[in-house]
Motif scaffolding. Structure first.
Motif, PDB file in Angstrom:
ATOM      1  N   SER A  21       0.791   1.519   3.741  1.00 14.28           N
ATOM      2  CA  SER A  21       1.909   0.624   4.009  1.00 14.28           C
ATOM      3  C   SER A  21       2.917   1.324   4.897  1.00 14.28           C
ATOM      4  O   SER A  21       3.081   2.546   4.834  1.00 14.28           O
ATOM      5  CB  SER A  21       2.593   0.203   2.701  1.00 14.28           C
ATOM      6  OG  SER A  21       1.708  -0.477   1.861  1.00 14.28           O
ATOM      7  N   CYS A  22       3.611   0.535   5.705  1.00 15.12           N
ATOM      8  CA  CYS A  22       4.665   1.061   6.565  1.00 15.12           C
ATOM      9  C   CYS A  22       5.833   0.082   6.502  1.00 15.12           C
ATOM     10  O   CYS A  22       5.695  -1.062   6.931  1.00 15.12           O
ATOM     11  CB  CYS A  22       4.168   1.219   7.992  1.00 15.12           C
ATOM     12  SG  CYS A  22       5.459   1.702   9.170  1.00 15.12           S
ATOM     13  N   ALA A  23       6.940   0.556   5.979  1.00 13.64           N
ATOM     14  CA  ALA A  23       8.133  -0.271   5.872  1.00 13.64           C
ATOM     15  C   ALA A  23       9.088   0.070   7.006  1.00 13.64           C
ATOM     16  O   ALA A  23       9.426   1.243   7.206  1.00 13.64           O
ATOM     17  CB  ALA A  23       8.819  -0.033   4.527  1.00 13.64           C
ATOM     18  N   MET A  34       3.380  -2.868  16.408  1.00 17.97           N
ATOM     19  CA  MET A  34       3.313  -1.780  15.438  1.00 17.97           C
ATOM     20  C   MET A  34       1.910  -1.203  15.470  1.00 17.97           C
ATOM     21  O   MET A  34       0.927  -1.956  15.559  1.00 17.97           O
ATOM     22  CB  MET A  34       3.628  -2.290  14.039  1.00 17.97           C
ATOM     23  CG  MET A  34       5.000  -2.891  13.890  1.00 17.97           C
ATOM     24  SD  MET A  34       6.292  -1.671  13.846  1.00 17.97           S
ATOM     25  CE  MET A  34       5.951  -0.866  12.286  1.00 17.97           C
ATOM     26  N   GLY A  35       1.812   0.097  15.365  1.00 14.14           N
ATOM     27  CA  GLY A  35       0.500   0.726  15.423  1.00 14.14           C
ATOM     28  C   GLY A  35       0.312   1.783  14.365  1.00 14.14           C
ATOM     29  O   GLY A  35       1.280   2.277  13.775  1.00 14.14           O
ATOM     30  N   TRP A  36      -0.946   2.090  14.114  1.00  9.51           N
ATOM     31  CA  TRP A  36      -1.324   3.213  13.266  1.00  9.51           C
ATOM     32  C   TRP A  36      -2.090   4.216  14.120  1.00  9.51           C
ATOM     33  O   TRP A  36      -3.007   3.836  14.861  1.00  9.51           O
ATOM     34  CB  TRP A  36      -2.199   2.763  12.102  1.00  9.51           C
ATOM     35  CG  TRP A  36      -1.477   2.022  11.034  1.00  9.51           C
ATOM     36  CD1 TRP A  36      -1.395   0.667  10.872  1.00  9.51           C
ATOM     37  CD2 TRP A  36      -0.738   2.582   9.939  1.00  9.51           C
ATOM     38  NE1 TRP A  36      -0.644   0.360   9.769  1.00  9.51           N
ATOM     39  CE2 TRP A  36      -0.239   1.528   9.165  1.00  9.51           C
ATOM     40  CE3 TRP A  36      -0.461   3.897   9.528  1.00  9.51           C
ATOM     41  CZ2 TRP A  36       0.523   1.728   8.021  1.00  9.51           C
ATOM     42  CZ3 TRP A  36       0.299   4.096   8.390  1.00  9.51           C
ATOM     43  CH2 TRP A  36       0.785   3.021   7.642  1.00  9.51           C
ATOM     44  N   PHE A  37      -1.702   5.448  14.000  1.00  9.16           N
ATOM     45  CA  PHE A  37      -2.391   6.559  14.651  1.00  9.16           C
ATOM     46  C   PHE A  37      -2.766   7.571  13.578  1.00  9.16           C
ATOM     47  O   PHE A  37      -2.240   7.534  12.467  1.00  9.16           O
ATOM     48  CB  PHE A  37      -1.485   7.221  15.695  1.00  9.16           C
ATOM     49  CG  PHE A  37      -1.252   6.390  16.920  1.00  9.16           C
ATOM     50  CD1 PHE A  37      -0.386   5.303  16.893  1.00  9.16           C
ATOM     51  CD2 PHE A  37      -1.899   6.673  18.111  1.00  9.16           C
ATOM     52  CE1 PHE A  37      -0.179   4.524  18.019  1.00  9.16           C
ATOM     53  CE2 PHE A  37      -1.698   5.905  19.247  1.00  9.16           C
ATOM     54  CZ  PHE A  37      -0.829   4.832  19.193  1.00  9.16           C
ATOM     55  N   ILE A  70      -5.650  -4.213  10.039  1.00  5.07           N
ATOM     56  CA  ILE A  70      -4.198  -4.093  10.135  1.00  5.07           C
ATOM     57  C   ILE A  70      -3.596  -5.476   9.932  1.00  5.07           C
ATOM     58  O   ILE A  70      -4.140  -6.483  10.397  1.00  5.07           O
ATOM     59  CB  ILE A  70      -3.766  -3.488  11.490  1.00  5.07           C
ATOM     60  CG1 ILE A  70      -2.267  -3.192  11.507  1.00  5.07           C
ATOM     61  CG2 ILE A  70      -4.166  -4.371  12.658  1.00  5.07           C
ATOM     62  CD1 ILE A  70      -1.814  -2.390  12.721  1.00  5.07           C
ATOM     63  N   SER A  71      -2.482  -5.527   9.224  1.00  7.94           N
ATOM     64  CA  SER A  71      -1.800  -6.792   8.981  1.00  7.94           C
ATOM     65  C   SER A  71      -0.304  -6.536   8.898  1.00  7.94           C
ATOM     66  O   SER A  71       0.138  -5.379   8.825  1.00  7.94           O
ATOM     67  CB  SER A  71      -2.308  -7.441   7.694  1.00  7.94           C
ATOM     68  OG  SER A  71      -2.048  -6.605   6.570  1.00  7.94           O
ATOM     69  N   ARG A  72       0.449  -7.621   8.909  1.00  9.62           N
ATOM     70  CA  ARG A  72       1.895  -7.479   8.829  1.00  9.62           C
ATOM     71  C   ARG A  72       2.466  -8.547   7.918  1.00  9.62           C
ATOM     72  O   ARG A  72       1.888  -9.613   7.748  1.00  9.62           O
ATOM     73  CB  ARG A  72       2.523  -7.604  10.218  1.00  9.62           C
ATOM     74  CG  ARG A  72       2.571  -9.022  10.750  1.00  9.62           C
ATOM     75  CD  ARG A  72       2.811  -9.106  12.187  1.00  9.62           C
ATOM     76  NE  ARG A  72       3.097 -10.385  12.754  1.00  9.62           N
ATOM     77  CZ  ARG A  72       2.416 -11.516  12.682  1.00  9.62           C
ATOM     78  NH1 ARG A  72       1.368 -11.574  11.899  1.00  9.62           N
ATOM     79  NH2 ARG A  72       2.772 -12.604  13.331  1.00  9.62           N
ATOM     80  N   GLN A  82      -5.491  -1.656   5.759  1.00 10.61           N
ATOM     81  CA  GLN A  82      -6.510  -1.658   4.715  1.00 10.61           C
ATOM     82  C   GLN A  82      -7.715  -0.900   5.237  1.00 10.61           C
ATOM     83  O   GLN A  82      -8.293  -1.269   6.260  1.00 10.61           O
ATOM     84  CB  GLN A  82      -6.892  -3.087   4.345  1.00 10.61           C
ATOM     85  CG  GLN A  82      -7.995  -3.174   3.301  1.00 10.61           C
ATOM     86  CD  GLN A  82      -7.569  -2.642   1.945  1.00 10.61           C
ATOM     87  OE1 GLN A  82      -6.471  -2.930   1.496  1.00 10.61           O
ATOM     88  NE2 GLN A  82      -8.432  -1.875   1.298  1.00 10.61           N
ATOM     89  N   MET A  83      -8.081   0.151   4.546  1.00 10.90           N
ATOM     90  CA  MET A  83      -9.178   1.012   4.996  1.00 10.90           C
ATOM     91  C   MET A  83     -10.307   0.951   3.980  1.00 10.90           C
ATOM     92  O   MET A  83     -10.132   1.366   2.831  1.00 10.90           O
ATOM     93  CB  MET A  83      -8.679   2.449   5.166  1.00 10.90           C
ATOM     94  CG  MET A  83      -7.479   2.579   6.083  1.00 10.90           C
ATOM     95  SD  MET A  83      -6.998   4.284   6.405  1.00 10.90           S
ATOM     96  CE  MET A  83      -6.500   4.797   4.770  1.00 10.90           C
ATOM     97  N   ASN A  84     -11.442   0.423   4.400  1.00  9.84           N
ATOM     98  CA  ASN A  84     -12.618   0.308   3.544  1.00  9.84           C
ATOM     99  C   ASN A  84     -13.744   1.177   4.080  1.00  9.84           C
ATOM    100  O   ASN A  84     -13.712   1.613   5.233  1.00  9.84           O
ATOM    101  CB  ASN A  84     -13.069  -1.146   3.467  1.00  9.84           C
ATOM    102  CG  ASN A  84     -12.029  -2.070   2.882  1.00  9.84           C
ATOM    103  OD1 ASN A  84     -11.229  -1.680   2.020  1.00  9.84           O
ATOM    104  ND2 ASN A  84     -12.026  -3.319   3.336  1.00  9.84           N
ATOM    105  N   SER A  85     -14.723   1.411   3.250  1.00  9.18           N
ATOM    106  CA  SER A  85     -15.899   2.209   3.641  1.00  9.18           C
ATOM    107  C   SER A  85     -15.467   3.511   4.301  1.00  9.18           C
ATOM    108  O   SER A  85     -15.971   3.885   5.370  1.00  9.18           O
ATOM    109  CB  SER A  85     -16.798   1.397   4.580  1.00  9.18           C
ATOM    110  OG  SER A  85     -17.216   0.204   3.982  1.00  9.18           O
ATOM    111  N   LEU A  86     -14.564   4.191   3.671  1.00 14.00           N
ATOM    112  CA  LEU A  86     -14.005   5.413   4.250  1.00 14.00           C
ATOM    113  C   LEU A  86     -15.059   6.506   4.370  1.00 14.00           C
ATOM    114  O   LEU A  86     -15.959   6.621   3.522  1.00 14.00           O
ATOM    115  CB  LEU A  86     -12.825   5.895   3.419  1.00 14.00           C
ATOM    116  CG  LEU A  86     -11.525   5.114   3.663  1.00 14.00           C
ATOM    117  CD1 LEU A  86     -10.541   5.324   2.529  1.00 14.00           C
ATOM    118  CD2 LEU A  86     -10.911   5.508   4.992  1.00 14.00           C
TER     119      LEU A  86
END
Length: 124
Positions: A21-23, A34-37, A70-72, A82-86
């Motif tokens: 999560s990112c607030a 918005m991005g995830w790195f 990714i969602s908002r 949401q990270m699955n099958s890590l």
């Protein structure tokens, strides 16, 4: 200014799932995307996923397509990953970032604000 705070990292076995999560707080109305790195030890920071704040269009790195989502939630000024099958190769510090202007969302240098990061470790 926009402040970003990530949460949700941890240790998980291969094949498992985690939700980051990112607030966001501050001038969030000025955000374009918005991005995830992520950055693994000894490696450069790499793009994972991004979402346009208005409209919700998403972009993913090939390495996570079909596994990450990714969602908002605009009412909460929050972004999720949401990270699955890590896999063990997903192990890294994950960073949330915000981009103010319309630009290529896969390029880290286009982002104006960054969170402190949350660590994800995937064991064999």
């Amino acid at each position: 200014q926009v402040q970003l705070v990530e949460s949700g990292g941890g240790l998980v076995q291969a094949g498992g799932s985690l939700r980051l999560s990112c607030a966001a707080s501050g001038r969030t109305f000025s955000v374009y995307a918005m991005g995830w790195f992520r950055q693994a030890p000894g490696k450069e920071r790499e793009f994972v996923a991004a979402i346009r704040w208005s409209g919700g269009r998403t972009t993913y790195a090939d390495s996570v397509k079909g596994r990450f989502t990714i969602s908002r939630d605009m009412s909460k000024n929050s972004v999720y990953l949401q990270m699955n099958s890590l896999k063990p190769e997903d192990t890294a510090v994950y960073y949330c970032a915000a981009e103010r202007t319309i630009a290529v969302v896969t390029t880290a240098s286009n982002y104006d604000y960054w969170g402190q990061g949350t660590r994800v470790t995937v064991s064999e």
